[in-house]
Design an enzyme around this catalytic site. Structure first.
Site, PDB file in Angstrom:
ATOM      1  NE  ARG A  44       0.094   1.580   3.392  1.00 16.29           N
ATOM      2  CZ  ARG A  44       0.977   2.504   3.690  1.00 16.29           C
ATOM      3  NH1 ARG A  44       2.271   2.194   3.813  1.00 16.29           N
ATOM      4  NH2 ARG A  44       0.627   3.758   3.866  1.00 16.29           N
ATOM      5  N   GLY A  45       0.246   2.398  -0.108  1.00 12.45           N
ATOM      6  CA  GLY A  45       0.968   3.657  -0.261  1.00 12.45           C
ATOM      7  C   GLY A  45       0.984   3.983  -1.742  1.00 12.45           C
ATOM      8  CB  ALA A  46      -0.111   6.994  -3.605  1.00 14.69           C
ATOM      9  NE  ARG A  87      -6.499   0.551  -2.046  1.00 18.87           N
ATOM     10  CZ  ARG A  87      -5.987   1.231  -1.019  1.00 18.87           C
ATOM     11  NH1 ARG A  87      -4.705   1.135  -0.747  1.00 18.87           N
ATOM     12  NH2 ARG A  87      -6.758   1.994  -0.272  1.00 18.87           N
ATOM     13  CG  ASP A 235      -3.667   8.024  -1.587  1.00 15.55           C
ATOM     14  OD1 ASP A 235      -3.584   8.556  -0.465  1.00 15.55           O
ATOM     15  OD2 ASP A 235      -3.323   6.847  -1.812  1.00 15.55           O
ATOM     16  CE  LYS A 246      -5.492   5.635   4.205  1.00 16.69           C
ATOM     17  NZ  LYS A 246      -6.190   4.724   3.287  1.00 16.69           N
TER      18      LYS A 246
END
Lengths: 349, 349
Positions: A44-46, A87, A235, A246
């Site tokens: 995860r994490g853009a 996503r 993001d 977030k």
């Protein structure tokens, strides 16, 4: 510790859902496994999901052999679709996939190994660029901070979210290295507790003095004048400076503005979506109710309760003091500043 | 379902830590057990802990017999101390204990049964008064709401927190009965999730359309113009209108003001502390780090992480649209309005 590494034709990644209890790595040559890892937030994490997706396309190409040369293009196009569907909010994912699509477009349908090499090299380049972008963001961003400062951050925009040292957290660790940092406060970041699980873990690794709070306490710290600046990742950033990040970021931004605290967003230019004039059209992922009602293995709300759980929110540009990218510090009016950026137009498809 | 009932010389109470999974009742004649239940939040909510403490003193007196008449006063004074030490912020606790102290002060050291009767009657009176206060608050507060309104509430200020129908939630259920309520949004309220565990449970019992959110999402709903009013309870109100309530309340109040949404506090006059000129001196309870790092039965932050976990915060009066008490609606300037109230001066001790 690297959250993601290419080793001998396989992608090795840290399963971030298991942190902080376990440092558990997975290795795979299966792009479906990568897609699933992105979906379930193991990766995860853009920036990191962009990198992982790029490697995923390379992995998918490696399963092809010369006899499949006619099927290669449609197969890889469906892989691009699969990865795109994991996503919806972080634009870095689509940006990285678009770069791989261009590699595919440029392919003359001649050599499978040529295609494989090119896709892998592009993935490695995206990865390496991200390392450098993090370094530049950290060096540029740290100059915004006063000496002896206390920083509040939300979620995790650290080494675990990127190919390098992180964006928001990169600035924080850089400030620590330069002796400018007094303290870090970390929002736990409900529902999935990336602040508690990941940022707190990174701060512990780096031995940086840090305090964990529930998200409700951020305003209390601001009221107590304990916070000199808020720094978060992003993001997706629209061309007017609106920022999707977030859920909870918008709340912090309003609170920071009310308390006269600078609010910084740190992100590589790959996070800027040139197709988005404002943040209004950024697609916001909604997550499963169970992440709220039983996310830690124990049911904490009545059966069948209705839940609204957007994973992200959009902070309008007027709440943002500056956006720190690898190409410099952008201040309002962001429209003018962001337009001058050398944003690769991969987004534009 | 009553969270607390006096039955045949024993106090029966719902163990609220077990909700929503279990509706588990405890019965006890032991004041130490009551004190512990208050400490561990099995009995919680500012009005309810006042009621429970008053019954606790009555229970303690019932264990005395005629031969102990000389020890009765010092024994009961130490019981008052024990109960006072359970939780520091909700003033209703001290208010109720002060009422019992006056009963003890008025006692002529003559008849133990006389003392026992008087302490029990005072506890029952405090309980009954709270039922009536909730009714009045609900009827008065509902008049502030527009038709077809959507309300956001934080923590639990409902039937589970009081002797009656609740304060903030009392207004909400009254609005539902009158056909004025469209929807309720409930902050889950970290760290102990009273919104998810208790308010959501109450809404389900009452069949009121309700949506659970993580605290981070409150600002998003406000941004989307989905909230017509915020209503919360209070643990202590200073004479200038500053309000101590569950952590996260201050954050909501700032956000509500920014979005032009009315912010109401609902509480009985026993929540007003005549000794407190402003909220600055209200003692704020800090809770154990483990409620943040492992409250769901699973560790969700690294070992030895530093945590700051105030259970309450103070919302300055300028963020509050109105305070609804059983004696009417108070609007700014609160100092003038609250001074005119008939607040029993038991606090002054």
């Amino acid at each position: 510790m690297k959250p993601l590494e290419w080793i001998d034709g396989r992608l090795k990644f840290l399963d971030q859902t298991k942190l902080p209890l376990e440092e558990s790595f997975c290795e795979t040559d299966d792009v479906v496994f990568i897609a699933d890892a992105i979906k379930r937030l193991a990766i995860r994490g853009a920036p990191l999901i962009g990198i992982a997706a790029a490697y995923g396309v390379a992995l998918a190409s490696l399963s092809l052999n010369r006899s499949m040369i006619k099927d290669a293009r449609p197969h890889l196009l469906s892989v691009l679709d699969l990865l795109s569907s994991t996503r919806p909010t972080a634009v870095n994912l689509f940006w990285a996939l678009e770069r791989q699509r261009r590699v595919l477009d440029a392919w003359q349908s001649d050599s499978i190994t040529g295609l494989q090499d090119n896709l892998l090299n592009e993935a490695k380049l995206i990865h390496q660029e991200d390392v450098e972008m993090c370094e530049r963001i950290s060096s540029i961003g740290v100059e915004l901070l006063p000496n002896d400062c206390s920083i509040l951050t939300h979620c995790n925009a650290g080494a675990l979210a990127t190919g390098g040292r992180g964006t928001a957290v990169g600035i924080i660790t850089k400030a620590w290295e330069l002796g400018r940092l007094k303290h870090v406060y970390m929002d736990e970041t409900r529902p999935l507790l990336q602040g508690a699980r990941l940022t707190a873990w990174e701060m512990k690794q780096a031995k940086i003095p840090a305090t964990l709070i529930v998200d409700n306490t951020a305003a209390v710290l601001m009221q107590q004048r304990k916070i000199d600046a808020v720094i978060v990742g992003a993001d997706r950033i629209a061309m007017n400076g609106d920022v999707a990040n977030k859920v909870g970021t918008y709340s912090l931004a309003v609170l920071a503005k009310h308390h006269g605290i600078p609010f910084y967003v740190a992100a590589p230019v790959s996070t800027i979506d040139v197709r988005m004039g404002t943040g209004k059209d950024i697609p916001i992922e909604e997550r499963d109710a169970r992440e709220v009602t039983e996310s830690f293995g124990k049911r904490t709300a009545p059966e069948s309760v209705h839940v609204y759980s957007p994973a992200f929110d959009v902070t309008p540009h007027e709440f943002i003091t500056a956006i720190v990218t690898d190409q410099g510090v952008h201040r309002p009016p962001f429209s003018a500043s962001l337009k001058r950026l050398n944003v690769r137009r991969e987004h534009a498809g």
